[in-house]
Design an enzyme around this catalytic site. Structure first.
Site, mmCIF file in Angstrom:
data_model
loop_
_atom_site.group_PDB
_atom_site.id
_atom_site.type_symbol
_atom_site.label_atom_id
_atom_site.label_comp_id
_atom_site.label_asym_id
_atom_site.label_seq_id
_atom_site.Cartn_x
_atom_site.Cartn_y
_atom_site.Cartn_z
ATOM 1 N N ILE A 221 10.725 -51.791 -18.982
ATOM 2 C CA ILE A 221 9.824 -51.551 -17.833
ATOM 3 C C ILE A 221 8.571 -52.366 -18.068
ATOM 4 O O ILE A 221 7.951 -52.235 -19.130
ATOM 5 C CB ILE A 221 9.411 -50.060 -17.761
ATOM 6 C CG1 ILE A 221 10.645 -49.157 -17.642
ATOM 7 C CG2 ILE A 221 8.458 -49.805 -16.595
ATOM 8 C CD1 ILE A 221 10.411 -47.781 -18.198
ATOM 9 N N HIS A 222 8.208 -53.233 -17.147
ATOM 10 C CA HIS A 222 6.943 -53.946 -17.342
ATOM 11 C C HIS A 222 6.251 -54.364 -16.043
ATOM 12 O O HIS A 222 5.114 -54.802 -16.069
ATOM 13 C CB HIS A 222 7.138 -55.198 -18.196
ATOM 14 C CG HIS A 222 7.716 -56.362 -17.424
ATOM 15 N ND1 HIS A 222 9.045 -56.485 -17.158
ATOM 16 C CD2 HIS A 222 7.114 -57.433 -16.845
ATOM 17 C CE1 HIS A 222 9.250 -57.574 -16.458
ATOM 18 N NE2 HIS A 222 8.109 -58.181 -16.243
ATOM 19 N N ARG A 223 6.931 -54.235 -14.883
ATOM 20 C CA ARG A 223 6.321 -54.722 -13.633
ATOM 21 C C ARG A 223 5.043 -53.963 -13.339
ATOM 22 O O ARG A 223 4.984 -52.735 -13.483
ATOM 23 C CB ARG A 223 7.268 -54.509 -12.447
ATOM 24 C CG ARG A 223 8.477 -55.397 -12.416
ATOM 25 C CD ARG A 223 8.447 -56.391 -11.261
ATOM 26 N NE ARG A 223 7.995 -57.680 -11.738
ATOM 27 C CZ ARG A 223 8.745 -58.506 -12.453
ATOM 28 N NH1 ARG A 223 9.974 -58.194 -12.783
ATOM 29 N NH2 ARG A 223 8.244 -59.665 -12.851
#
Ligand code: UD1
Ligand code: UDP
Length: 386
Positions: A221-223
């Site tokens: 998860i990084h957005r």
């Protein structure tokens, strides 16, 4: 004939990895015709977000590093434009190679097009049709500043045509008369090239993480839309924790620093809870070979990453995407990616759909023949040769 000079612009993790495909192809087949220079904007700078890739993938080391680091969009992009312009004017390359859709891509496109250097955009034409994503603006501006555009998929090629790019254009190509190609995807070249090496070099990883082959889920998860909104981040991670506990399946999660920062600053008790679960393994960002190994040996992938959802396809794993939309629409149409946003019900539905034994999924070849980098370099040479 003298060699042509290409300047690679990299900055963020996925670009460094992408540039390795082009670097390798130059080294092995075109070194007598192409001189490669690399400019690193410094957008990513932690060892595990940058150096690790240069070391592991034997990529041409940066000839220039602007050391721009993290900042708000305007400040960060402006510093990159300033630095890239200096290097362009000094080095006078025959073309500027841009990868993907980050602020480093955008900065390269603006600096080069304003100084009249041909821009070559690799991974052109992708669209989410969501302009609140910074990447969508970066893609559109980069494509419309380019002279040669290499679209990885049919959908991307069609998007370019819908925006007025004409496949029938003939040379000489310029920013006003650009050339568009359906090229395939250089990341498929990389996955094919590194899959076996990853298996050989990283085989001990499963033991060290107490994981079994095909019996764990890989999640990233990084957005910004997920990390910077505590409600979304909490919804995603609580759902993952519940699934891990209920289905007794480990989730391994190499967290981007952005995700870890958000958890530590606003969701510390959730982080603690996740760490307490015997099914959750939170680890720092991993190297590309480690990531490839984890993807290849996972049972399913859950991600909001563009690159990782495509790699799920290369390694024939179903993938739950934590977004409302994707640029890789062929995967959704194919049924091997499900869009679940940050919605617990949708995540659960997608997870269950893929978790059932006997789910029959196909993984057709959407992304070229694994030799896209060579194709791109041959085309560049035929058009830019001096
Ligand atoms: C960027 C790209 C995104 C891409 C992602 C790949 C833009 C607008 N976004 O997002 O499209 O998917 O890279 O990973 O270009 N940080 C560190 N160490 C680092 C790098 C970042 O701690 O080495 C932290 C900083 O707190 C920084 C935050 O991560 O503020 C965000 O970094 P940034 O490069 O702005 O965007 P990404 O989220 O990485
Ligand atoms: N990746 C990696 N280590 C990690 C997470 C991702 O090497 O810990 C690789 C991944 O295999 C893919 C690329 O980084 O090749 C994707 O980058 P990211 O998810 O950061 O960005 P996006 O593709 O969404 O722009």
């Amino acid at each position: 004939m003298s060699k042509i000079k290409l300047l690679n612009i990299v900055g963020a993790r996925p670009q460094i990895i992408k540039s390795s495909a082009i670097s390798r192809a130059i080294r092995t087949g075109f070194s007598d015709q192409i001189t490669e220079l690399t400019l690193h904007t410094g957008q990513h700078y932690d060892k595990e977000m940058s150096d690790v890739f240069f070391d592991e993938l034997e990529i041409h080391k940066p000839d220039f590093n602007l050391g721009v680091g993290s900042a708000r969009h305007g400040r960060q992009t402006a510093a990159m434009i300033t630095g890239i312009e200096e290097v362009l004017l000094k080095e006078k390359p025959d073309g500027l190679l841009l990868y993907g859709d980050t602020n480093s891509t955008l900065a390269g496109a603006i600096a080069a097009s304003k100084q009249h250097f041909p821009v070559i955009h690799i991974e052109a034409g992708l669209r989410s049709f969501n302009k609140t994503m910074p990447e969508e603006l970066n893609r559109i501006i980069s494509d419309h500043s380019s002279t040669l555009l290499f679209a990885p998929t049919n959908a991307a090629f069609k998007n370019l045509m819908l925006e007025g790019f004409r496949p029938e254009n003939s040379p000489p190509y310029t920013i006003d008369n650009p050339k568009i190609y359906l090229s395939g995807d250089i990341m498929y070249d990389n996955s094919l090239f590194f899959a076996e090496l990853a298996e050989r070099k990283k085989s001990e990883l499963l033991d060290s993480l107490a994981l079994e082959r095909d019996k764990f889920i890989l999640a990233t998860i990084h957005r910004d839309m997920n990390t910077d909104d505590p409600n979304r981040l909490e919804a995603i991670l609580s759902t993952i924790r519940n699934l891990a506990e209920e289905y007794k399946i480990p989730f391994v999660m190499p967290f981007h620093p952005r995700t870890m920062n958000s958890l530590k600053s606003g969701l510390a008790s959730l982080l603690e809870n996740l760490r307490k679960s015997k099914y959750i393994r939170i680890i720092p960002p991993v190297s590309y070979l480690t990531m490839t190994f984890l993807e290849k040996n996972s049972f399913m992938i859950v991600t909001d990453s563009g690159g990782v959802q495509k790699e799920s396809h290369f390694f024939r794993k179903p993938c739950v995407v934590l977004r409302k939309e994707t640029e890789w629409i062929e995967l959704v149409a194919n049924g091997t990616v499900m869009l679940a946003d940050a919605n617990p019900d949708l995540i659960l539905h997608a997870f269950k759909g893929y978790f059932q034994p006997g789910t029959n999924l196909e993984y057709p070849g959407f992304y070229g023949d694994g030799r896209t980098s060579e194709f791109i370099l041959r085309e560049i040479l035929s058009l830019l040769e001096r």
